[in-house]
Design an enzyme around this catalytic site. Sequence first.
Site, PDB file in Angstrom:
ATOM      1  N   ILE A  93       0.826  -1.206   0.000  1.00  0.00           N
ATOM      2  CA  ILE A  93       0.000   0.000   0.000  1.00  0.00           C
ATOM      3  C   ILE A  93       0.858   1.252   0.000  1.00  0.00           C
ATOM      4  CG2 ILE A  93      -0.271   0.070   2.528  1.00  0.00           C
ATOM      5  CD1 ILE A  93      -2.831   1.065  -0.219  1.00  0.00           C
ATOM      6  N   GLU A 172      -7.550  -1.865   5.105  1.00  0.00           N
ATOM      7  CA  GLU A 172      -7.546  -2.468   6.442  1.00  0.00           C
ATOM      8  C   GLU A 172      -6.357  -3.402   6.603  1.00  0.00           C
ATOM      9  OE1 GLU A 172      -7.836  -5.826   5.807  1.00  0.00           O
ATOM     10  OE2 GLU A 172      -8.344  -5.250   3.754  1.00  0.00           O
ATOM     11  N   GLY A 314      -5.635  -7.063   0.543  1.00  0.00           N
ATOM     12  CA  GLY A 314      -6.199  -6.065   1.451  1.00  0.00           C
ATOM     13  C   GLY A 314      -5.336  -4.828   1.484  1.00  0.00           C
ATOM     14  N   GLU A 315      -5.282  -4.164   2.635  1.00  0.00           N
ATOM     15  CA  GLU A 315      -4.494  -2.946   2.859  1.00  0.00           C
ATOM     16  C   GLU A 315      -5.016  -1.741   2.088  1.00  0.00           C
ATOM     17  OE1 GLU A 315      -0.356  -3.522   1.968  1.00  0.00           O
ATOM     18  OE2 GLU A 315      -0.197  -5.375   3.128  1.00  0.00           O
ATOM     19  N   GLY A 316      -6.021  -1.917   1.228  1.00  0.00           N
ATOM     20  CA  GLY A 316      -6.452  -0.841   0.346  1.00  0.00           C
ATOM     21  C   GLY A 316      -5.753  -0.862  -0.995  1.00  0.00           C
TER      22      GLY A 316
END
Length: 351
Positions: A93, A172, A314-316
């Site tokens: 990210i 997240e 994830g992580e955006g």
Amino acid sequence: MNNYNIHYLNHDRDKDIQTRIDQMTKPPGALGELEVLATQLAKIQGTDELNIERPVMMVFAADHGIAAHGVSIATQAVTRQMVQNFIAGGAAINVFCRHNGWELEVVDAGILEPLDGEEAESVTIRRLGAGTRAFHEAQAMTQSQMQQGFEWAKELVDKHYQQGTNVIAFGEMGIGNTSSAAAIMSAMMDLDVSVCVGRGTGIDDSSLELKKKLIAQAVALHKPNMNNALDILTCVGGFEVVQITGAILAAAERGMLVVIDGFIASAAAMVAVNINAASRDYMVFAHESSEQGHQLMLRLLDAKPLLRLGLRLGEGTGAALALPLIRAAADFYNEMASFETAKVTDVSGKE
């Protein structure tokens, strides 16, 4: 909790927006989903000139009690370690935000062991606790924790709004959070757990069966108390999911474009739409992940993702990769010549 003043997008200018796009030097619909995205932006911003201002990626990190029961290949310690990686700038990210023009804010929503010293100063601290309880044994959180999460999320979004942000995305980090997202989906849509649960970080068959069993146990345990979206968050949600949900609603209230990432963020989006249906108008779904529950969730939300890259990090990260497409939609809407101004034969078929 449904005290968000969110307006459905106005359709008074629909014909004018469509005519403008159709009169550009291209066949009708030739820019595909970029035209849909430009139309959505034009409705949200209500102006003839579209602007992407100070885009912000907020990554909420929190731990989950169920992670200690064998539903992930990673231990809960990895959540904190990855937050430290975010701080150091070494995660995916970080790379995608740096190269695509996002401002990144990392929020400790409730990791197991808090950061200290300079590390703590590098993140936004909005801890609802030291991780949730294992929700197959007890409610994940208290109602007051859930309510506090909504209040903090609104404050954070309002801060960015005051600084000029009109595009915001939410990522997240939390070992075990696909379990929470699957439980939310099963409870909210009254779906069998088996169609909601996936492999998350890449668990093997035996761990997958355990994960399904524990989530089914959780949904059955809390079913008498899950009467609405807020109850579901309290019973099986995560601290990061709660704050993402509140942030989505707050951003929609402020008229921002809300970029939704993968499975966990989409679960939060599903809760947000249940709380205030008008929030759906402000959402762009960045990608379809390889998590089986996400594919079904997108269909249930009538969402057409911008990207299909098989992401499951994830992580955006998926949301971060969508920003160039959002900029492209605004740019063609602002700058592309019409048939008349370019003196090109009109092929739109419209007068």
